[in-house]
Design an enzyme around this catalytic site. Sequence first.
Site, mmCIF file in Angstrom:
data_model
loop_
_atom_site.group_PDB
_atom_site.id
_atom_site.type_symbol
_atom_site.label_atom_id
_atom_site.label_comp_id
_atom_site.label_asym_id
_atom_site.label_seq_id
_atom_site.Cartn_x
_atom_site.Cartn_y
_atom_site.Cartn_z
ATOM 1 N N SER A 163 45.571 -20.786 -0.609
ATOM 2 C CA SER A 163 44.298 -20.069 -0.728
ATOM 3 C C SER A 163 43.919 -19.448 0.616
ATOM 4 O O SER A 163 44.710 -18.719 1.201
ATOM 5 C CB SER A 163 43.216 -21.024 -1.251
ATOM 6 O OG SER A 163 42.044 -20.335 -1.599
ATOM 7 N N ASP A 329 46.298 -18.681 -12.196
ATOM 8 C CA ASP A 329 45.390 -18.376 -11.083
ATOM 9 C C ASP A 329 44.833 -16.966 -11.277
ATOM 10 O O ASP A 329 45.550 -15.987 -11.164
ATOM 11 C CB ASP A 329 46.162 -18.483 -9.764
ATOM 12 C CG ASP A 329 45.278 -18.276 -8.531
ATOM 13 O OD1 ASP A 329 44.105 -17.874 -8.681
ATOM 14 O OD2 ASP A 329 45.776 -18.524 -7.415
ATOM 15 N N HIS A 362 43.450 -21.629 -10.093
ATOM 16 C CA HIS A 362 43.698 -21.452 -8.663
ATOM 17 C C HIS A 362 43.904 -22.774 -7.940
ATOM 18 O O HIS A 362 44.740 -22.881 -7.042
ATOM 19 C CB HIS A 362 42.530 -20.694 -8.040
ATOM 20 C CG HIS A 362 42.638 -20.522 -6.559
ATOM 21 N ND1 HIS A 362 43.629 -19.760 -5.968
ATOM 22 C CD2 HIS A 362 41.890 -21.030 -5.532
ATOM 23 C CE1 HIS A 362 43.489 -19.794 -4.649
ATOM 24 N NE2 HIS A 362 42.450 -20.560 -4.366
#
EC number: 2.3.1.31
Length: 390
Positions: A163, A329, A362
């Site tokens: 991320s 995601d 995610h």
Amino acid sequence: MEKEIKDHKSVGIVEKQFFTCAQVPSPLILENGAKLGPITIAYETYGNLSARKDNAILINHAFSGDSHVAGHYATDGPKEKPGWWDFLVGPGKGIDTDKYFIICSNILGSCNGTTGPASKNSETGEAYALDFPMVTIGDMVATQKLLIDHLGIPKLLAVIGGSVGGMQTLEWAIRYPEMMHSVIPIATTMRHSALAIAFNEIARQAIMTDPHWNRGKYYGQAHPDTGLAVARMVGHVTYLSDEAMRRKFGRNLQEKENLSYGFDADFQVESYLRYQGNKFVHRFDANSLLYITKASDYFDIVERISTSGPETELTAPQQKYLVISYSSDWLYPTYQARDLVKALKRSGRNVSFSEIESDCGHDAFLIPDDRLEQLMRGFLAGIYTGIAEI
């Protein structure tokens, strides 16, 4: 607790460490030209640095994460959760602390030990608040580089992150290509999309319209907890997926058989989001959220990668990439990972790519998964064996 830790193959009891750098008269020059210093960096290490100093791995945490990757603190109670990647980092695990020396630092601008807007400004004796300068992903990485230099590590075996941590990882590869043998960006992107920026703006507005925000000067008084909780609720939805939410919640009611026909939390998903928001205000600072989300929105390395040629910064011949994405995601979809892979290959990089099928959205990279562990184990072993033969 000690028996539980031993059975879990954990790194055991760990300690947060601190390093202060960029002190007067040598502050850190930020990308926007502002100067910042002194800077205190909170970090943790696991495993032992080899005599050749060739087994060091830097892990970069995500947006609201911290340096506590694995293990427990001595002050933890028996129900306290271990570090956020404890399933992956430890003796015999995918990132094996019996083989590698692991480092993770809290990012610049955050609120878990590293200097940020809640820190005391040495010039005023009060919290920086909005006097804290705007920082970028590049500034975060420049600060991490000061720590790695302090630890005396000439070259990292790998830089890994998911991320926002993946953004830092890519920034490392561009800024300091000579400083690493391999790069593992996970569930990340080359630049924030309009969708990602939009969700971040909603989160920021939730905080900035809270009457307790007081233009960031809320330290020592009521904090904008309602705004921060709503911001977290918004963010949390982006970390999940439609599939995960249908599986976990559906339209199930929360501890009731009938609708209230009011504004209570009728549905389990409502109760869950309220819980996540309220929990977040006890561990995170609202101003830090503003700064870190803005740094993420500013992140854009597309041009820097696309203009890289055979003579430029992304072409160190020994540097290898493992790019990982997750099928569900929707914050940083797989197409963005594929775009990254294409850009890296155009610049002559040695790139491997894996999309992991998952319905967890995610945040799937933070959930135990044998496939992620196997990818890490195999890739790192290949890199380490290769440099040992040099």
